[in-house]
Design a protein around this motif. Structure first.
Motif, short mmCIF file in Angstrom:
data_model
loop_
_atom_site.label_atom_id
_atom_site.label_comp_id
_atom_site.label_asym_id
_atom_site.label_seq_id
_atom_site.Cartn_x
_atom_site.Cartn_y
_atom_site.Cartn_z
N PRO A 184 64.63 5.44 7.41
CA PRO A 184 64.78 6.87 7.72
C PRO A 184 63.62 7.69 7.17
CG PRO A 184 66.81 5.96 6.79
CD PRO A 184 65.75 4.91 6.63
N LEU A 185 63.34 8.81 7.82
CA LEU A 185 62.25 9.69 7.39
C LEU A 185 62.42 10.19 5.96
CD1 LEU A 185 61.32 12.05 10.37
CD2 LEU A 185 59.93 10.26 9.32
N ASN A 186 63.67 10.32 5.50
CA ASN A 186 63.86 10.85 4.14
C ASN A 186 63.34 9.90 3.06
OD1 ASN A 186 65.91 8.94 4.01
ND2 ASN A 186 67.57 10.42 3.91
N GLU A 187 62.92 8.70 3.44
CA GLU A 187 62.32 7.75 2.49
C GLU A 187 60.80 7.90 2.38
OE1 GLU A 187 63.67 3.69 2.67
OE2 GLU A 187 65.73 4.32 3.16
N VAL A 188 60.23 8.80 3.18
CA VAL A 188 58.79 9.05 3.15
C VAL A 188 58.48 9.96 1.96
CG1 VAL A 188 56.83 10.04 4.40
CG2 VAL A 188 58.58 8.76 5.64
N PRO A 189 57.52 9.57 1.11
CA PRO A 189 57.19 10.38 -0.08
C PRO A 189 56.29 11.59 0.24
CG PRO A 189 55.82 8.42 -0.04
CD PRO A 189 56.77 8.31 1.12
N ASP A 190 56.73 12.37 1.25
CA ASP A 190 56.00 13.57 1.65
C ASP A 190 57.03 14.50 2.28
OD1 ASP A 190 54.72 15.18 3.94
OD2 ASP A 190 52.96 14.55 2.79
N GLU A 191 57.22 15.68 1.71
CA GLU A 191 58.27 16.59 2.16
C GLU A 191 58.11 17.04 3.61
OE1 GLU A 191 61.49 18.83 2.77
OE2 GLU A 191 61.21 17.33 1.21
N THR A 192 56.87 17.15 4.08
CA THR A 192 56.65 17.59 5.47
C THR A 192 57.29 16.60 6.44
OG1 THR A 192 54.60 18.66 4.82
CG2 THR A 192 54.89 18.24 7.16
N PHE A 193 57.11 15.30 6.19
CA PHE A 193 57.73 14.29 7.04
C PHE A 193 59.19 14.09 6.69
CE2 PHE A 193 53.22 12.90 7.34
CZ PHE A 193 53.08 13.00 8.71
N ALA A 194 59.50 13.92 5.40
CA ALA A 194 60.86 13.62 4.94
C ALA A 194 61.84 14.72 5.32
CB ALA A 194 60.88 13.42 3.43
N GLY A 195 61.37 15.96 5.33
CA GLY A 195 62.24 17.08 5.68
C GLY A 195 62.37 17.33 7.16
N GLY A 196 61.69 16.51 7.98
CA GLY A 196 61.77 16.65 9.43
C GLY A 196 60.98 17.82 9.98
N HIS A 197 60.06 18.37 9.18
CA HIS A 197 59.29 19.53 9.62
C HIS A 197 58.30 19.22 10.75
CE1 HIS A 197 61.11 21.60 6.30
NE2 HIS A 197 60.63 20.70 5.46
N MET A 198 57.91 17.97 10.88
CA MET A 198 56.98 17.57 11.95
C MET A 198 57.74 17.17 13.21
SD MET A 198 53.95 17.91 10.64
CE MET A 198 52.89 16.96 11.71
N GLY A 199 59.05 16.90 13.07
CA GLY A 199 59.87 16.45 14.19
C GLY A 199 60.80 15.34 13.74
N LYS A 200 61.57 14.84 14.69
CA LYS A 200 62.53 13.76 14.40
C LYS A 200 61.83 12.42 14.57
CE LYS A 200 66.42 16.45 16.14
NZ LYS A 200 67.46 16.52 17.18
#
Length: 168
Positions: free
Chosen positions: A30-46
């Motif tokens: 899942p994206l929430n495992e990415v150590p970057d809030e922009t990706f992990a928070g879904g700000h770039m997309g799903k």
């Protein structure tokens, strides 16, 4: 008896499903495992991310390279439907200024599913103290973003599905 037939209204609402194969072999998470809030928070997309097992980024579908980042660590691939997919290798890898990345395509190129887009040096990324986890993001400029189903687990590039996207 008629359950297999969809009404015109349902057809318009659901559009069709685009199946997206893994662009990288490894572990889809899942994206929430990415150590970057922009990706992990879904700000770039799903979407999801893949912890790479090897340094090859393949085209997950036939399409066109809409944009390739100058440093070669990311690109946007466009499907014939207009769907755009951001393929981003590693986190903060822009800091490598292209070192360890070899692009085999350019902006505007037409590509086939399974074609090598970028080769990357996993060891160079990791020895620079960076995460190699690679987000795969459905970008959308639409008011109502598409529905995205993510499929997690061990994946092989070009053969295992990782995303199903319902388009309008």
């Amino acid at each position: 008896m008629f359950s297999k037939w969809r009404s015109k209204k349902e057809e318009q609402r659901t559009g069709h499903i685009i199946e997206i194969a893994a662009p990288i072999s490894g572990q889809a998470v899942p994206l929430n495992e990415v150590p970057d809030e922009t990706f992990a928070g879904g700000h770039m997309g799903k979407g999801l991310a893949i912890e790479p097992a090897e340094g090859k980024l393949l085209a997950p579908f036939d399409g066109k390279v809409a944009h390739i980042v100058k440093s070669g660590h990311a690109l946007i691939l466009e499907h014939a439907s207009g769907l755009q997919l951001l393929l981003h290798i590693g986190i903060d890898t822009v800091s490598l200024k292209g070192s360890g990345f070899q692009s085999h395509v350019a902006t505007g190129d037409t590509v086939k599913a399974g074609q090598i887009l970028i080769e990357f040096d996993l060891e160079a990324i990791r020895s620079a103290g960076l995460s190699a986890i690679s987000p795969v993001i459905v970008t959308s400029m639409e008011e109502t973003p598409p529905e995205v189903e993510c499929l997690y687990g061990q994946v092989t590039a070009g053969s295992d599905l990782v995303l199903k996207v319902a388009t309008q």
